[in-house]
Design a protein around this motif. Sequence first.
Motif, PDB file in Angstrom:
ATOM      1  N   ALA A  52     -15.284 -44.703 -18.948  1.00 58.09           N
ATOM      2  CA  ALA A  52     -15.577 -46.242 -19.323  1.00 58.09           C
ATOM      3  C   ALA A  52     -16.243 -46.640 -20.696  1.00 58.09           C
ATOM      4  CB  ALA A  52     -16.361 -46.663 -18.289  1.00 58.09           C
ATOM      5  N   ARG A  53     -17.167 -45.478 -21.089  1.00 57.03           N
ATOM      6  CA  ARG A  53     -18.045 -45.577 -22.262  1.00 57.03           C
ATOM      7  C   ARG A  53     -17.047 -45.163 -23.354  1.00 57.03           C
ATOM      8  NH1 ARG A  53     -24.406 -43.818 -21.245  1.00 57.03           N
ATOM      9  NH2 ARG A  53     -24.529 -45.001 -19.092  1.00 57.03           N
ATOM     10  N   ILE A  54     -16.344 -44.368 -23.375  1.00 53.91           N
ATOM     11  CA  ILE A  54     -15.663 -43.892 -24.459  1.00 53.91           C
ATOM     12  C   ILE A  54     -14.394 -44.952 -24.563  1.00 53.91           C
ATOM     13  CG2 ILE A  54     -13.323 -42.097 -24.959  1.00 53.91           C
ATOM     14  CD1 ILE A  54     -15.147 -40.119 -24.112  1.00 53.91           C
ATOM     15  N   SER A  55     -13.717 -45.718 -23.719  1.00 55.64           N
ATOM     16  CA  SER A  55     -13.103 -46.722 -23.704  1.00 55.64           C
ATOM     17  C   SER A  55     -13.876 -47.935 -24.605  1.00 55.64           C
ATOM     18  CB  SER A  55     -12.635 -47.445 -22.406  1.00 55.64           C
ATOM     19  OG  SER A  55     -11.770 -46.641 -21.603  1.00 55.64           O
ATOM     20  N   ALA A  56     -15.168 -48.048 -24.331  1.00 55.86           N
ATOM     21  CA  ALA A  56     -15.742 -49.103 -25.111  1.00 55.86           C
ATOM     22  C   ALA A  56     -15.876 -48.782 -26.639  1.00 55.86           C
ATOM     23  CB  ALA A  56     -17.256 -49.337 -24.526  1.00 55.86           C
TER      24      ALA A  56
ATOM     25  N   CYS B  58      -8.763 -46.935 -18.501  1.00 51.02           N
ATOM     26  CA  CYS B  58      -8.996 -46.769 -20.052  1.00 51.02           C
ATOM     27  C   CYS B  58      -8.112 -47.907 -20.842  1.00 51.02           C
ATOM     28  CB  CYS B  58      -8.880 -45.452 -20.505  1.00 51.02           C
ATOM     29  SG  CYS B  58      -7.668 -44.283 -19.707  1.00 51.02           S
ATOM     30  N   CYS B  59      -6.678 -47.625 -20.788  1.00 53.92           N
ATOM     31  CA  CYS B  59      -5.616 -48.139 -21.598  1.00 53.92           C
ATOM     32  C   CYS B  59      -5.822 -49.771 -21.585  1.00 53.92           C
ATOM     33  CB  CYS B  59      -4.277 -47.862 -21.405  1.00 53.92           C
ATOM     34  SG  CYS B  59      -2.884 -48.542 -22.494  1.00 53.92           S
ATOM     35  N   GLN B  60      -6.010 -50.303 -20.304  1.00 54.74           N
ATOM     36  CA  GLN B  60      -5.901 -51.682 -20.288  1.00 54.74           C
ATOM     37  C   GLN B  60      -7.522 -52.099 -20.793  1.00 54.74           C
ATOM     38  OE1 GLN B  60      -4.374 -53.291 -16.680  1.00 54.74           O
ATOM     39  NE2 GLN B  60      -5.399 -55.411 -16.869  1.00 54.74           N
ATOM     40  N   ALA B  61      -8.087 -51.530 -20.508  1.00 53.74           N
ATOM     41  CA  ALA B  61      -9.920 -51.630 -20.914  1.00 53.74           C
ATOM     42  C   ALA B  61      -9.725 -51.969 -22.470  1.00 53.74           C
ATOM     43  CB  ALA B  61     -10.527 -50.809 -20.547  1.00 53.74           C
ATOM     44  N   VAL B  62      -9.263 -51.104 -23.252  1.00 47.29           N
ATOM     45  CA  VAL B  62      -9.385 -51.261 -24.765  1.00 47.29           C
ATOM     46  C   VAL B  62      -8.182 -52.346 -25.048  1.00 47.29           C
ATOM     47  CG1 VAL B  62      -8.686 -50.076 -27.091  1.00 47.29           C
ATOM     48  CG2 VAL B  62      -9.903 -48.843 -25.018  1.00 47.29           C
ATOM     49  N   VAL B  63      -7.124 -52.495 -24.630  1.00 50.62           N
ATOM     50  CA  VAL B  63      -6.297 -53.687 -24.783  1.00 50.62           C
ATOM     51  C   VAL B  63      -7.159 -54.920 -24.501  1.00 50.62           C
ATOM     52  CG1 VAL B  63      -4.123 -55.022 -24.507  1.00 50.62           C
ATOM     53  CG2 VAL B  63      -4.194 -52.462 -24.678  1.00 50.62           C
ATOM     54  N   THR B  64      -7.714 -55.040 -23.669  1.00 50.71           N
ATOM     55  CA  THR B  64      -8.256 -56.157 -23.000  1.00 50.71           C
ATOM     56  C   THR B  64      -9.565 -56.573 -23.979  1.00 50.71           C
ATOM     57  OG1 THR B  64      -7.588 -55.943 -20.710  1.00 50.71           O
ATOM     58  CG2 THR B  64      -9.700 -57.480 -21.212  1.00 50.71           C
ATOM     59  N   GLY B  65     -10.231 -55.571 -24.321  1.00 48.22           N
ATOM     60  CA  GLY B  65     -11.495 -55.630 -25.294  1.00 48.22           C
ATOM     61  C   GLY B  65     -11.098 -56.213 -26.689  1.00 48.22           C
TER      62      GLY B  65
ATOM     63  N   VAL C 181     -13.765 -46.735 -28.460  1.00 43.97           N
ATOM     64  CA  VAL C 181     -12.754 -46.814 -28.972  1.00 43.97           C
ATOM     65  C   VAL C 181     -12.301 -48.400 -29.486  1.00 43.97           C
ATOM     66  CG1 VAL C 181      -9.982 -46.216 -28.630  1.00 43.97           C
ATOM     67  CG2 VAL C 181     -11.718 -44.463 -28.259  1.00 43.97           C
ATOM     68  N   ALA C 182     -12.595 -49.268 -28.326  1.00 46.58           N
ATOM     69  CA  ALA C 182     -12.122 -50.517 -28.753  1.00 46.58           C
ATOM     70  C   ALA C 182     -13.254 -51.091 -29.841  1.00 46.58           C
ATOM     71  CB  ALA C 182     -12.590 -51.461 -27.544  1.00 46.58           C
ATOM     72  N   MET C 183     -14.719 -50.516 -29.885  1.00 43.90           N
ATOM     73  CA  MET C 183     -15.459 -50.935 -31.030  1.00 43.90           C
ATOM     74  C   MET C 183     -15.019 -50.407 -32.444  1.00 43.90           C
ATOM     75  SD  MET C 183     -18.918 -50.478 -28.822  1.00 43.90           S
ATOM     76  CE  MET C 183     -20.137 -51.314 -29.676  1.00 43.90           C
ATOM     77  N   LYS C 184     -14.885 -48.994 -32.427  1.00 41.52           N
ATOM     78  CA  LYS C 184     -14.405 -48.512 -33.558  1.00 41.52           C
ATOM     79  C   LYS C 184     -12.961 -49.286 -34.099  1.00 41.52           C
ATOM     80  CE  LYS C 184     -14.120 -45.462 -36.850  1.00 41.52           C
ATOM     81  NZ  LYS C 184     -15.098 -45.236 -37.678  1.00 41.52           N
TER      82      LYS C 184
ATOM     83  N   HIS D 145     -19.257 -57.280 -28.364  1.00 45.69           N
ATOM     84  CA  HIS D 145     -18.802 -57.933 -27.590  1.00 45.69           C
ATOM     85  C   HIS D 145     -17.333 -57.249 -26.936  1.00 45.69           C
ATOM     86  CE1 HIS D 145     -17.685 -61.319 -24.867  1.00 45.69           C
ATOM     87  NE2 HIS D 145     -16.535 -61.705 -25.559  1.00 45.69           N
ATOM     88  N   VAL D 146     -16.699 -56.874 -27.849  1.00 40.16           N
ATOM     89  CA  VAL D 146     -15.370 -56.148 -27.470  1.00 40.16           C
ATOM     90  C   VAL D 146     -15.719 -54.771 -26.705  1.00 40.16           C
ATOM     91  CG1 VAL D 146     -13.684 -54.555 -28.634  1.00 40.16           C
ATOM     92  CG2 VAL D 146     -14.250 -56.860 -29.806  1.00 40.16           C
ATOM     93  N   GLY D 147     -16.618 -54.058 -27.025  1.00 42.11           N
ATOM     94  CA  GLY D 147     -17.119 -52.812 -26.388  1.00 42.11           C
ATOM     95  C   GLY D 147     -17.600 -53.246 -24.971  1.00 42.11           C
ATOM     96  N   ASP D 148     -18.245 -54.414 -24.896  1.00 41.65           N
ATOM     97  CA  ASP D 148     -18.850 -54.761 -23.496  1.00 41.65           C
ATOM     98  C   ASP D 148     -17.577 -55.178 -22.697  1.00 41.65           C
ATOM     99  OD1 ASP D 148     -21.348 -54.350 -24.313  1.00 41.65           O
ATOM    100  OD2 ASP D 148     -21.595 -56.351 -24.854  1.00 41.65           O
ATOM    101  N   ILE D 149     -16.795 -55.810 -22.971  1.00 43.75           N
ATOM    102  CA  ILE D 149     -15.391 -56.366 -22.471  1.00 43.75           C
ATOM    103  C   ILE D 149     -14.866 -55.028 -21.959  1.00 43.75           C
ATOM    104  CG2 ILE D 149     -13.064 -57.315 -22.449  1.00 43.75           C
ATOM    105  CD1 ILE D 149     -14.207 -59.483 -24.251  1.00 43.75           C
ATOM    106  N   ALA D 150     -14.558 -53.875 -22.805  1.00 42.16           N
ATOM    107  CA  ALA D 150     -13.711 -52.857 -22.480  1.00 42.16           C
ATOM    108  C   ALA D 150     -14.393 -52.209 -21.337  1.00 42.16           C
ATOM    109  CB  ALA D 150     -13.687 -51.957 -23.703  1.00 42.16           C
ATOM    110  N   TYR D 151     -15.767 -52.049 -21.488  1.00 36.57           N
ATOM    111  CA  TYR D 151     -16.379 -51.213 -20.375  1.00 36.57           C
ATOM    112  C   TYR D 151     -16.383 -51.834 -19.105  1.00 36.57           C
ATOM    113  CZ  TYR D 151     -20.703 -49.108 -17.948  1.00 36.57           C
ATOM    114  OH  TYR D 151     -21.130 -48.734 -16.792  1.00 36.57           O
ATOM    115  N   GLU D 152     -16.490 -53.071 -18.937  1.00 33.54           N
ATOM    116  CA  GLU D 152     -16.395 -53.761 -17.702  1.00 33.54           C
ATOM    117  C   GLU D 152     -14.870 -53.330 -17.184  1.00 33.54           C
ATOM    118  OE1 GLU D 152     -18.718 -55.107 -15.552  1.00 33.54           O
ATOM    119  OE2 GLU D 152     -20.389 -54.630 -17.344  1.00 33.54           O
TER     120      GLU D 152
END
Length: 248
Positions: free
Chosen positions: A194-198, A70-77, A200-203, A56-63
């Motif tokens: 976008a996928r790398i942001s997902a 990228c930065c806000q994507a990972v924080v948001t995820g 990193v958020a997932m890891k 779920h974290v990864g899906d949020i970050a990707y979108e």
Amino acid sequence: MKDEKKEISRREILIGTGKIAAGAAIVSVGAAGLIAPRSSKAAQFPWGYTKLDVQHVGDIAYEEWYKNFCCQAVVTGLIKPLQQKMGEPYASLPLDAFKWGHGGGVGWGTLCGSLNGAGMATGFIAGPEGEKIINDVIAWYAGTELPIYKPASPKGNFRNVNQSDSPLCHISVGKWMEKEGVKFFSPERKERCARISADVAMKTASLLNDWADGKYKPAHGSNVKDNGITTQENCMECHGDKVPTPIT
């Protein structure tokens, strides 16, 4: 009679002035109320954590990448699920404050924005303990062929993955662009980031889940202690034979 009128006028002025002062005080208090935090209790730092669904974290970050990069994507995820699960103080954290980290810091190509985002989120969550976690995330990022994440509904496609051997945006994305044969503003590059942001958020979420369970053990050592200077693992790639070395 004149003295009476003067006294009445003076009294009216004083009363009027008092009303103005009282009104100003009310406005002042009202304004303070508008900008006061939602919780009257001072938040203790770090803010804490509850285990998250890594996918779920990864899906949020990707979108989110396609909205704010990228930065806000990972924080948001990482933070958005905590806002929903834990409320304050996470609920008051403005996620738009983290957009600046895109492109290694407004396009300067330094630390990958996804890693910037992971570091800031982990700082809120775990405080000083989060430093070991983000250190491991950075080492993993540099030493892993990415991206791994596959969205349910991809917004784009590309052919290649790559191992960057570096946490720097400029090197990571530059190597991949050369391998893929595309330009920076191509849809392929956007989808890759976008996928790398997902990823990193997932890891990060995975390591935080282990930390919450008391199972987390740091894997990567200290680059500074190992090398006597702040460094990454592939100095020669950028510096050639002009690698800065510490005085011994």
